[in-house]
Design a protein around this motif. Structure first.
Motif, PDB file in Angstrom:
ATOM      1  N   ARG A 228       0.839  -1.192   0.000  1.00  0.00           N
ATOM      2  CA  ARG A 228       0.000   0.000   0.000  1.00  0.00           C
ATOM      3  C   ARG A 228       0.875   1.244   0.000  1.00  0.00           C
ATOM      4  NH1 ARG A 228      -5.117  -1.098   1.400  1.00  0.00           N
ATOM      5  NH2 ARG A 228      -5.479   0.835   2.542  1.00  0.00           N
ATOM      6  N   ARG A 230       0.741   5.811   0.472  1.00  0.00           N
ATOM      7  CA  ARG A 230      -0.029   6.900   1.063  1.00  0.00           C
ATOM      8  C   ARG A 230      -0.950   7.523   0.019  1.00  0.00           C
ATOM      9  NH1 ARG A 230       3.890  10.099   2.777  1.00  0.00           N
ATOM     10  NH2 ARG A 230       3.538  11.787   1.285  1.00  0.00           N
ATOM     11  N   ALA A 231      -2.222   7.729   0.397  1.00  0.00           N
ATOM     12  CA  ALA A 231      -3.219   8.274  -0.524  1.00  0.00           C
ATOM     13  C   ALA A 231      -3.557   9.722  -0.216  1.00  0.00           C
ATOM     14  CB  ALA A 231      -4.490   7.421  -0.476  1.00  0.00           C
ATOM     15  N   GLU A 307      -9.283  10.370  -0.123  1.00  0.00           N
ATOM     16  CA  GLU A 307      -9.884   9.051   0.044  1.00  0.00           C
ATOM     17  C   GLU A 307     -10.762   8.923   1.301  1.00  0.00           C
ATOM     18  OE1 GLU A 307     -10.819   5.067  -0.628  1.00  0.00           O
ATOM     19  OE2 GLU A 307      -9.880   6.535  -1.964  1.00  0.00           O
ATOM     20  N   LYS A 361      -4.133   5.149   3.264  1.00  0.00           N
ATOM     21  CA  LYS A 361      -3.320   4.470   2.259  1.00  0.00           C
ATOM     22  C   LYS A 361      -4.222   3.725   1.287  1.00  0.00           C
ATOM     23  CE  LYS A 361       0.928   3.854   4.928  1.00  0.00           C
ATOM     24  NZ  LYS A 361       1.964   2.886   5.381  1.00  0.00           N
ATOM     25  N   ARG A 362      -3.680   3.419   0.105  1.00  0.00           N
ATOM     26  CA  ARG A 362      -4.405   2.690  -0.921  1.00  0.00           C
ATOM     27  C   ARG A 362      -3.479   1.629  -1.502  1.00  0.00           C
ATOM     28  NH1 ARG A 362      -4.384   8.083  -4.439  1.00  0.00           N
ATOM     29  NH2 ARG A 362      -2.165   8.143  -4.919  1.00  0.00           N
TER      30      ARG A 362
END
Length: 368
Positions: A228, A230-231, A307, A361-362
């Motif tokens: 993952r 950081r978004a 997000e 996170k993504r």
């Protein structure tokens, strides 16, 4: 269905529909786990707020001669025993989640290994009980419970280390089960120490953390596996963690305030001696800071279309209702019902914050 659950389904002989069935079962159990962990905070609060903390004077028995409450114990015994029964429900669901996750991800071998640990744990606990009872019968069951807890922890470590994928789900499932066993142990210590307010506070805080863990399990269950990234902007992530610190401080002072107030769990229990009026004001300061930080995060997230913006909106609503209930209960002299609602809302606020953090996170985009 989560991609990882579909990916790891069934084994060579699985039918096309079996993975979907198992996936649905796991989702249902995950939500039931979250729901029951929240409910038990309410039933535990009812024990304290109705003065039923010593409704069952012994542990694990309710009285020295009976597992269940007797007519002489009245409604207090029923309320305390009901909370103990709820612990059993939570534990059964936690066991089911662990076994299902192990079977879905690790196959039969992982499931059999956990069952061997379970059998060994029961045998070790029985042996510990048999050894401890002649020495001190009051401590025999706590010793047996402690041995069982250690075996469960050992099983969790083994399962996580042996897993080759979705360790996040296995770890969260085991944390929930270990937490439930530990909570039963701490609950017994709470009774044996005559409702020591610090242990009671720790008991509540641990229950709140388990609500957060079960919420995290649900999020990860629906999330794609893999690394993952950081978004959100770095400053947003930092501010989010500062908000978490404010939330933690608010909850800690709330626990101390309740422990100093009129709801100790039993009329004869000595509180820890802090001034409840002063603590109520101290508790409100980080609460208002928390509300401001959450509002700032929410506005920023919606402006930047980040997000976690929808879950931040949920957190704003939870915090706003929580602040309103807190102000109302202070003005009305801490009525038990409002105090109980305040306790449950605190756990839901913490769970919502947990979901927000997990959306910072993504999954990393996979190259074809």
């Amino acid at each position: 269905m989560p991609a990882a659950i579909a990916k790891t389904g069934g084994g060579p002989g699985a039918t096309a529909t079996r993975p979907a069935v198992w996936g649905r079962a796991l989702r249902i159990l995950a939500w039931l786990s979250f729901l029951t962990e929240t409910i038990i905070i309410g039933t535990g609060g009812a024990v304290r707020l109705t003065g039923s903390g010593l409704g069952c004077s012994e542990w694990p028995l309710c009285t020295p001669e009976s597992l269940v409450p007797t007519p002489e114990q009245g409604i207090h015994g029923v309320i305390e025993f009901g909370n103990r029964m709820m612990t059993g429900v939570v534990g059964i669901i936690a066991i089911a989640v662990v076994l299902l996750v192990l079977h879905r991800i690790g196959g039969r071998r992982a499931l059999v290994s956990s069952l061997w640990f379970a059998g060994g744990g029961i045998v070790a606990a029985v042996v510990a009980y048999a050894i401890a009872r002649p020495i001190n019968k009051d401590l025999a069951f706590p010793v047996a419970a402690a041995v069982l807890l250690l075996v469960v922890i050992a099983a969790a470590v083994y399962s996580v280390r042996a897993a080759t994928e979705r360790r996040d789900l296995i770890l969260l499932a085991w944390i929930t089960l270990v937490g439930v066993v530990a909570q039963a142990f701490v609950g017994g210590i709470t009774v044996l120490t005559g409702l020591n307010p610090f242990i009671v506070g720790f008991h509540y805080t641990s229950s709140l953390l388990l609500v957060c863990v079960t919420a995290a399990f649900i999020v990860r269950l629906y999330a794609a596996p893999g690394p993952r990234e950081r978004a959100v902007p770095k400053w947003f992530a930092i501010l989010s963690h500062v908000t978490g610190l404010a939330l933690a401080v608010t909850i800690v002072f709330g626990v101390l305030t309740t422990g100093s107030g009129p709801h100790s769990g039993d009329a004869d229990v000595f509180r820890h001696g802090f001034d409840a009026t002063v603590l109520a004001h101290v508790h409100s300061w980080p609460g208002y800071i928390l509300a401001g930080l959450v509002l700032a995060l929410t506005i920023s997230a919606w402006v930047l279309r980040l997000e976690p913006r929808r879950w931040l909106l949920v957190l704003v609503i939870a915090i706003a209702v929580q602040v309103g209930v807190g102000v109302l209960q202070a003005r009305e002299g801490l009525p038990p019902l409002l105090v109980g609602i305040h306790m449950v809302l605190a756990s839901l606020s913490a769970a919502a914050y947990t979901v927000v953090v997990l959306h910072l996170k993504r999954p990393v985009a996979q190259e074809d």
